[in-house]
Scaffold this motif. Sequence first.
Motif, PDB file in Angstrom:
ATOM      1  N   HIS A   1      18.259  28.401  59.656  1.00 14.52           N
ATOM      2  CA  HIS A   1      19.316  28.542  58.657  1.00 14.52           C
ATOM      3  C   HIS A   1      19.885  27.212  58.178  1.00 14.52           C
TER       4      HIS A   1
ATOM      5  N   GLU B   1      13.737  33.837  53.750  1.00 11.73           N
ATOM      6  CA  GLU B   1      14.100  32.600  53.042  1.00 11.73           C
ATOM      7  C   GLU B   1      13.233  32.507  51.784  1.00 11.73           C
TER       8      GLU B   1
ATOM      9  N   SER C   1      12.647  37.123  50.892  1.00 10.54           N
ATOM     10  CA  SER C   1      13.986  37.290  51.450  1.00 10.54           C
ATOM     11  C   SER C   1      14.059  38.495  52.374  1.00 10.54           C
TER      12      SER C   1
ATOM     13  N   TYR D   1      12.150  22.814  55.930  1.00  9.41           N
ATOM     14  CA  TYR D   1      12.317  24.196  56.426  1.00  9.41           C
ATOM     15  C   TYR D   1      11.375  24.474  57.599  1.00  9.41           C
TER      16      TYR D   1
ATOM     17  N   GLN E   1      17.270  33.492  58.979  1.00 14.21           N
ATOM     18  CA  GLN E   1      16.599  33.018  57.762  1.00 14.21           C
ATOM     19  C   GLN E   1      15.133  32.641  57.988  1.00 14.21           C
TER      20      GLN E   1
ATOM     21  N   TYR F   1      16.674  29.098  41.538  1.00  9.65           N
ATOM     22  CA  TYR F   1      17.392  27.872  41.870  1.00  9.65           C
ATOM     23  C   TYR F   1      16.931  26.775  40.932  1.00  9.65           C
TER      24      TYR F   1
ATOM     25  N   GLN G   1      17.032  29.904  49.750  1.00 10.23           N
ATOM     26  CA  GLN G   1      17.962  30.767  50.465  1.00 10.23           C
ATOM     27  C   GLN G   1      17.488  32.219  50.469  1.00 10.23           C
ATOM     28  N   LYS G   2      18.421  33.165  50.280  1.00  9.98           N
ATOM     29  CA  LYS G   2      18.076  34.583  50.401  1.00  9.98           C
ATOM     30  C   LYS G   2      18.676  35.333  49.223  1.00  9.98           C
ATOM     31  N   TRP G   3      19.324  36.423  49.460  1.00  8.22           N
ATOM     32  CA  TRP G   3      20.001  37.204  48.433  1.00  8.22           C
ATOM     33  C   TRP G   3      19.059  38.049  47.584  1.00  8.22           C
TER      34      TRP G   3
ATOM     35  N   CYS H   1      20.033  26.058  54.570  1.00  2.00           N
ATOM     36  CA  CYS H   1      21.020  26.477  53.565  1.00  2.00           C
ATOM     37  C   CYS H   1      21.823  25.289  53.038  1.00  2.00           C
ATOM     38  N   TYR H   2      22.045  24.318  53.904  1.00  2.00           N
ATOM     39  CA  TYR H   2      22.912  23.210  53.493  1.00  2.00           C
ATOM     40  C   TYR H   2      22.232  22.281  52.501  1.00  2.00           C
TER      41      TYR H   2
ATOM     42  N   CYS I   1      23.437  37.224  55.815  1.00  4.87           N
ATOM     43  CA  CYS I   1      23.675  37.218  57.263  1.00  4.87           C
ATOM     44  C   CYS I   1      24.519  38.386  57.764  1.00  4.87           C
TER      45      CYS I   1
END
Lengths: 270, 454
Positions: free
Chosen positions: B201, B301, B318, B264, B52, B248, B310-312, B204-205, B91
Amino acid sequence: MPATQARDHFSLRHLERALDGFTVPTGPFDPAGAWSQRWELFEYGFRLNRHGALRLDRAPLADGARLTVALRKFRVGGTLRCEGEVECAADALATVRRWRLATVALDPAGQEVPGTRLAESGERRGDELLIRGPAGERRVAVRGPVTCDFSLFDAVQRLPAGEPAQGLTFSLLDRLARRLKPGQSLVRGEAATLELGGRRVWREQATPLAAGTVYRPVTAIEGAVSVNLTAREQVGPGVLPTTWWTDAQGRLLVMTAGLIGWVANPAAQV
Amino acid sequence: MPDPGSQPRALRRREFVASGAAALGALAAGPSRAPAQAPRRRPNLLLILCDQLNLDGLSALGNPHVQTPHLDRLAARGTLFLESHSTNPVCSPARSSLMTGRMPVETGVVQNDLRIRADLPNLGEWLGAQAGYQTAYCGKWHLPGGIHDPLVKGFQRLAGGGGQGAHDDHWVTQACEAYLHERAARRAEPFLLVASYMQPHDICYWMIHPETLVSDRLPYPQLADRLPALPPNHKSRPPGPAKADKAYTGFTTDEQWRYYLYAYYRMVEMLDADVGRLLEALDETGLADDTIVIFTADHGEGAGRHGNVQKWHPYDESMKVPFVVAGPGVTAGARDATHLVSGIDVMGTFCDYAGVPLPAPSLSRSVRPLLEGRAVDWRDHLVSEFQGDGRIIRTARHKLVTVTGDPAVQLFDLQADPWETRNLADQPGAADLIASHRKLLDAWNRQMDVCPTT
């Protein structure tokens, strides 16, 4: 100061479950004397889990202290064991004078994995750290106070409640005293009275409405005691903001940084 | 770190690139320094993988909010590709490509936690069997069962890692460092070592547990003047396929976004410290002289761009990741802003250095000619996947985003609009560009050996 709970403090929220059943230490404690303390390592991933423990034994020296380190971190596939000593000054940051640490990986059966043993030692010499590892010596230039991740566990317990609000600046030998991270600062944070210990129970909470009363289950802590705590906050390059919580006698009860937390537990298995 | 007394300023993507402008003569303009002598025997291979990290996460590229001296040093010793793209910004799919040289639709890992198709050898299996490499892996695997899954073949598994980065990454370093010392003592067979770090990464949490990790007010007031500025495309939401449009919404204030970025970048610095120690071990053991190092990430990221975390997403934050190669024979200090590189190219590159062919014909390429300043015909387009049936077609200047069954597309001119804020799909003249990119995608798809289970 009104009593609060872990969830009321940003740095403790994710450790709320780790503090269930917390044993509040009692009795006298001299942070500048000889002591042996243990903390349990928690990690907040999808859930909060235990992932290791740290034991530090402090022996005062004429002009400083020796910390004997025993650390275990465990994970699927094995355990990391770290043992050694850190000799530090009796100053506010427990600045390091010399250290030796050895790490080794253990397999799930607890047997040492061949080829994983690493030993490193070092010392502060003026404006240099002289570090000896398996490939020989290397020198790292440093300026100002240098403390390490283990000696900070000692330092924060000896800081007087009235230390300068502007804080202390230093370089951190991080990651088992292996990476130098300059530009750190440690400042006094909030003071709080926290309800600690006891056990979590379910209770029914009644809410009267016009059409009747709604009952819903809520959790509460029974048998907790109020503990006065002081927070100290560490920020700097290469570290997530870190909060060190000590009690009125200086004992370090909780340290948190991002997803991880160390919680005092005299029964932690090291 | 930025000067605490200075006001944060917005980053401009052009600045990142321009900061290396002198070196950016890139490979097309010739090497910036004569390559060191090429190795005589099969070199050792070290893949340093992180999780990430977007391309802009390196201070070497001008990001004032992060300090990555060790990664910068690696980039200075080697070649940094500025057009390096994840095969899929998640991932497991991306990692399946890194390990096999095949696209996720070929490996069968089109989403997290699927296994790599059994008939595709991974990097360890292939180089061990075909070139006699001693192969070892440490850290995050992120395919079912983790690296300790008995079904994972081809690697000696080093104990270490597997948890969150803040907790475990130093363990990866130590395990790999011990391995390097052991290999240095033998100096017999060449080795392939994969050091797979988790950071950054852990960020992410923040989204998984916003109720605990996100605060209504800045939790550490002393950071108020150190928070990174928001990116200039923070509020940009170009229209497009529904799958590209997932902002988000968990943060309600700019300060929350900026604290997220602050956290980050500290995680990136944690990664940098660990990579630095590993590289020092490579130097101390004398292995650096005959070891090819590749440093890259599985995906990037969101970092607040387009309102994303995050990503996606199909956006560059990303998709684009650092891809650094260093070692004997590699042009040092070069930044290649020309050639489109993909995660599948790790396999091709390592096979080239090991002197063995790819396991089977595929689109994986070796970047070795680019590293050595040799002329080579290179791909003029690249495809990445996202969210199952999403596809991104990159050419030198443009980028087309499509999703099967969704009539909406996104077309960006990355020269004129590097922050991807203006969808040109409805503009005059766009139809031809869209058609030509679709044609490239069709040709790419015909070359895919699609996994029967996908």
